[in-house]
Design a protein around this motif. Structure first.
Motif, mmCIF file in Angstrom:
data_model
loop_
_atom_site.group_PDB
_atom_site.id
_atom_site.type_symbol
_atom_site.label_atom_id
_atom_site.label_comp_id
_atom_site.label_asym_id
_atom_site.label_seq_id
_atom_site.Cartn_x
_atom_site.Cartn_y
_atom_site.Cartn_z
ATOM 1 N N ASP A 132 52.126 38.660 38.945
ATOM 2 C CA ASP A 132 52.346 37.648 39.628
ATOM 3 C C ASP A 132 53.167 36.669 40.180
ATOM 4 O OD1 ASP A 132 49.662 37.687 40.542
ATOM 5 O OD2 ASP A 132 48.799 36.260 38.721
ATOM 6 N N PRO A 166 44.560 41.246 31.886
ATOM 7 C CA PRO A 166 44.902 40.257 32.946
ATOM 8 C C PRO A 166 46.510 39.758 32.229
ATOM 9 C CG PRO A 166 43.036 40.287 31.354
ATOM 10 C CD PRO A 166 43.085 41.896 31.375
ATOM 11 N N ALA A 197 48.015 41.327 34.780
ATOM 12 C CA ALA A 197 48.893 41.186 35.988
ATOM 13 C C ALA A 197 48.870 39.795 36.465
ATOM 14 C CB ALA A 197 46.626 40.963 36.142
ATOM 15 N N PRO A 207 45.995 49.294 41.808
ATOM 16 C CA PRO A 207 46.024 47.624 42.107
ATOM 17 C C PRO A 207 45.953 46.570 40.855
ATOM 18 C CG PRO A 207 44.221 48.866 42.859
ATOM 19 C CD PRO A 207 45.243 50.361 41.874
ATOM 20 N N ARG A 208 46.800 45.754 41.279
ATOM 21 C CA ARG A 208 47.456 44.623 40.929
ATOM 22 C C ARG A 208 45.749 43.584 40.226
ATOM 23 N NH1 ARG A 208 50.308 40.008 41.963
ATOM 24 N NH2 ARG A 208 50.316 40.629 43.695
ATOM 25 N N SER A 209 45.014 44.058 40.316
ATOM 26 C CA SER A 209 43.985 43.674 40.248
ATOM 27 C C SER A 209 42.551 44.437 39.120
ATOM 28 C CB SER A 209 42.531 43.083 41.703
ATOM 29 O OG SER A 209 41.929 44.194 41.984
ATOM 30 N N THR A 210 43.332 44.738 38.901
ATOM 31 C CA THR A 210 42.793 46.250 37.666
ATOM 32 C C THR A 210 43.593 46.441 36.448
ATOM 33 O OG1 THR A 210 43.735 48.464 38.941
ATOM 34 C CG2 THR A 210 41.508 47.715 39.465
ATOM 35 N N GLY A 242 52.079 47.353 41.883
ATOM 36 C CA GLY A 242 50.966 47.691 42.434
ATOM 37 C C GLY A 242 50.308 48.838 42.653
ATOM 38 N N ASP A 253 53.114 43.775 48.667
ATOM 39 C CA ASP A 253 52.351 43.475 49.483
ATOM 40 C C ASP A 253 52.685 43.180 50.764
ATOM 41 O OD1 ASP A 253 50.871 42.878 46.422
ATOM 42 O OD2 ASP A 253 51.153 41.242 46.758
#
Length: 257
Positions: free
Chosen positions: A206, A199, A202, A193-196, A189, A215
């Motif tokens: 995690d 999948p 991402a 951003p890891r959310s972008t 990240g 984080d």
């Protein structure tokens, strides 16, 4: 005709044996000023360079400086620990030590204690430099920042001890860095951003400990109080360090063949 065998290494972790191992490692490191300089000064030098690379945009330094404050110690501890442990094995030191009543757990714990003590100094120097000299602007407590930096350094130590069991030379130990550190660096990240992310990426991020280290640093950067997310991140990083240390003890070999 009678034969003699070396004392069997005990399996239970013994604090006195682990402490004696840590003392020996620290005594050896005292005679290696280049390693000490790498451990203590390189993270500070990298942060100093980073601050003045973004001299015209101090907010950029605030944004990524906290994250790199955890990443730099992790990388340096990984390199130094993996090479130092491998050197002990290739020189025959580990074989001689494990012929004594010294378990693999004692040996790994001793190395973790020795390099952990250096990690405390390293993290304190880097955190103090970033916050009080380079003006890193954070909303949370600098002590929480120091905690995450220390855990990151201990994680680097654990990873270094673990991968040293799979290397046959110091060159191979260094080669593990692209395989172990670089993917985490790309997916943690720091750059996006890891959310972008895709999948699949991402999902991989995690389960990587460096993601939680970054984080945790970001939680201190943006929040004045300790948050539940911060506690989760700290526990994940600490748990990964303990898990990898256990794996390091299980995979430790007496010698390199």
């Amino acid at each position: 005709m009678s034969t003699t065998t070396a004392p069997a290494a005990t399996s239970a972790l013994n604090l006195s044996r682990a402490t004696a191992t840590a003392t020996r490692v620290v005594r050896q490191l005292r005679h290696d000023p280049r390693t000490i300089a790498l451990l203590l000064l390189i993270p500070c030098v990298m942060l100093l360079l980073l601050r003045y690379v973004f001299d015209g945009s101090p907010r950029t330094f605030d944004t990524i400086g906290a994250s790199l404050l955890g990443i730099f110690p992790l990388i340096t501890m990984f390199l130094v620990t993996s090479i130092a442990t491998l050197r002990e094995r290739t020189s025959g030191t580990l074989e001689r030590l494990l012929a004594l009543p010294l378990g693999k757990g004692d040996l790994i714990a001793g190395y973790a204690l020795a390099f952990g003590a250096l990690a405390i100094v390293q993290s304190a120097l880097a955190t103090g430099l970033a916050v009080w000299f380079l003006g890193l602007d954070i909303n949370g407590s600098p002590w929480l920042l120091l905690l995450v930096a220390l855990l990151d350094a201990l994680l680097g130590t654990a990873l270094g001890l673990f991968v040293s069991a799979f290397a046959a030379s110091e060159f191979q130990a260094v080669q593990f860095m692209p395989a172990v550190i670089f993917p985490q660096l790309l997916l943690c990240g720091l750059f996006a951003p890891r959310s972008t992310m895709h999948p699949v990426l991402a999902g991989i991020s995690d389960v990587l400990p460096m993601s939680y280290a970054v984080d945790g640093m970001n939680e201190v950067l943006h929040h004045t109080d300790m948050t539940g997310t911060f506690v989760r991140d700290v526990l994940v990083v600490a748990g990964c360090a303990v898990l990898v240390l256990g794996l390091g003890a299980a995979t430790l070999r007496r010698r390199t063949v």
